[in-house]
Design an enzyme around this catalytic site. Structure first.
Site, PDB file in Angstrom:
ATOM      1  CG  ASN A  62      -8.663  -1.006  12.040  1.00  0.00           C
ATOM      2  OD1 ASN A  62      -7.702  -1.648  11.618  1.00  0.00           O
ATOM      3  ND2 ASN A  62      -9.214  -0.033  11.334  1.00  0.00           N
ATOM      4  CG  ASP A  98      -0.300  -0.409   2.521  1.00  0.00           C
ATOM      5  OD1 ASP A  98       0.950  -0.418   2.584  1.00  0.00           O
ATOM      6  OD2 ASP A  98      -1.028  -0.711   3.479  1.00  0.00           O
ATOM      7  CD  GLU A 138      -8.616   1.183   7.567  1.00  0.00           C
ATOM      8  OE1 GLU A 138      -8.653   0.308   8.446  1.00  0.00           O
ATOM      9  OE2 GLU A 138      -7.887   2.193   7.645  1.00  0.00           O
ATOM     10  CG  HIS A 174      -5.761  -1.829   8.836  1.00  0.00           C
ATOM     11  ND1 HIS A 174      -5.849  -0.491   9.122  1.00  0.00           N
ATOM     12  CD2 HIS A 174      -4.441  -2.138   8.964  1.00  0.00           C
ATOM     13  CE1 HIS A 174      -4.651  -0.028   9.397  1.00  0.00           C
ATOM     14  NE2 HIS A 174      -3.774  -0.994   9.321  1.00  0.00           N
TER      15      HIS A 174
END
Ligand code: GLP
Length: 233
Positions: A132, A66, A139, A134
């Site tokens: 979280n 990414d 996400e 991801h």
């Protein structure tokens, strides 16, 4: 049935040694030509092991997961900068690929990146995990069949990652990320997660139910996953 192998280590340093050993073994058996790379503090000791070694990667093509949208490779917070600093500036590879978050046409950039991945199937993909859950910048809520795309970063991610940006600098709210399907196409996945902050995400893997709310659980659908962690899970 549990599909992943849990490698319990004492520290991130020991975890990096384990990851390095796997890479070395795959290289020595000629099974590593395309390597998927990740960024984040978790990966720094792994890249240190690699750059301090005499392993030859000159035939290996790499793909990063990414990149932020709208910051250049000269910006110390860009993943291009991180990779140059920790790996590419010190070790020779055949070719290195990172999504271009400065592309004028981001949709075309994503499509081109996905095409390159199709032409160069990943032998191994390194992964970290966000607090979280991801993976890369996929996400919570991201679909399992997603390919490389532009994503809106979750508020929790902006909160965690903004610590790296200066006071007068704003963290980008969007990024290009390989999709879950792009990641799952790799033959082998190596996920590293250290410290209590990663426990909630790892426990979702342990619970064993795939849910888009915790992208890490998509790994339950892959047949070769190694999880290296210092957590008792
Ligand atoms: C970023 C990256 C993820 C990475 C995560 C964990 O959000 N996009 O790919 O897994 O950071 O970072 P750290 O290793 O610093 O905890």
């Amino acid at each position: 049935m549990k599909n992943w192998n849990h490698v319990k280590v004492e520290s991130a340093e020991k975890g990096a040694e384990q990851a390095y050993r796997i890479i070395k073994d795959e290289l020595q058996h000629n099974r590593l030509n395309v390597l998927g790379l990740a960024t984040g503090s978790t990966m720094i000791p792994v890249y240190k092991k690699i750059t301090e070694s005499d392993l030859d990667f000159s035939h290996v093509t790499t793909f990063n997961l990414d990149e932020y949208v709208g910051i250049t490779a000269e910006n110390p917070n860009s993943y291009a900068f991180f990779m140059k600093q920790h790996l590419f500036g010190k070790k020779k590879f055949k070719e290195t690929n990172i999504p271009n978050g400065m592309a004028a046409d981001l949709t075309a950039e994503c499509a081109a990146y996905e095409q390159l991945l199709l032409k160069n199937p990943l032998d191994i993909q390194f992964l970290g995990v966000g607090e979280n859950g991801h993976i890369a910048f996929n996400e919570p809520g991201t679909s399992a069949d997603s390919v490389t795309h532009v994503t809106q970063l979750a508020d929790s991610t902006l909160g965690v990652n903004s610590q790296y940006f200066g006071d007068d600098e704003r963290i980008p709210e969007t990024a290009i990320t390989m999709g879950i399907s792009s990641i799952m196409s790799a033959k082998k996945l190596i996920l590293l997660a250290f410290g209590e902050k990663k426990r909630a995400a790892l426990m979702k893997l342990v619970e064993g139910t795939v849910t888009t709310e915790w992208p890490i659980t998509e790994l339950l659908n892959h047949e070769d996953v190694i999880v290296i962690t210092d957590l008792e899970i």
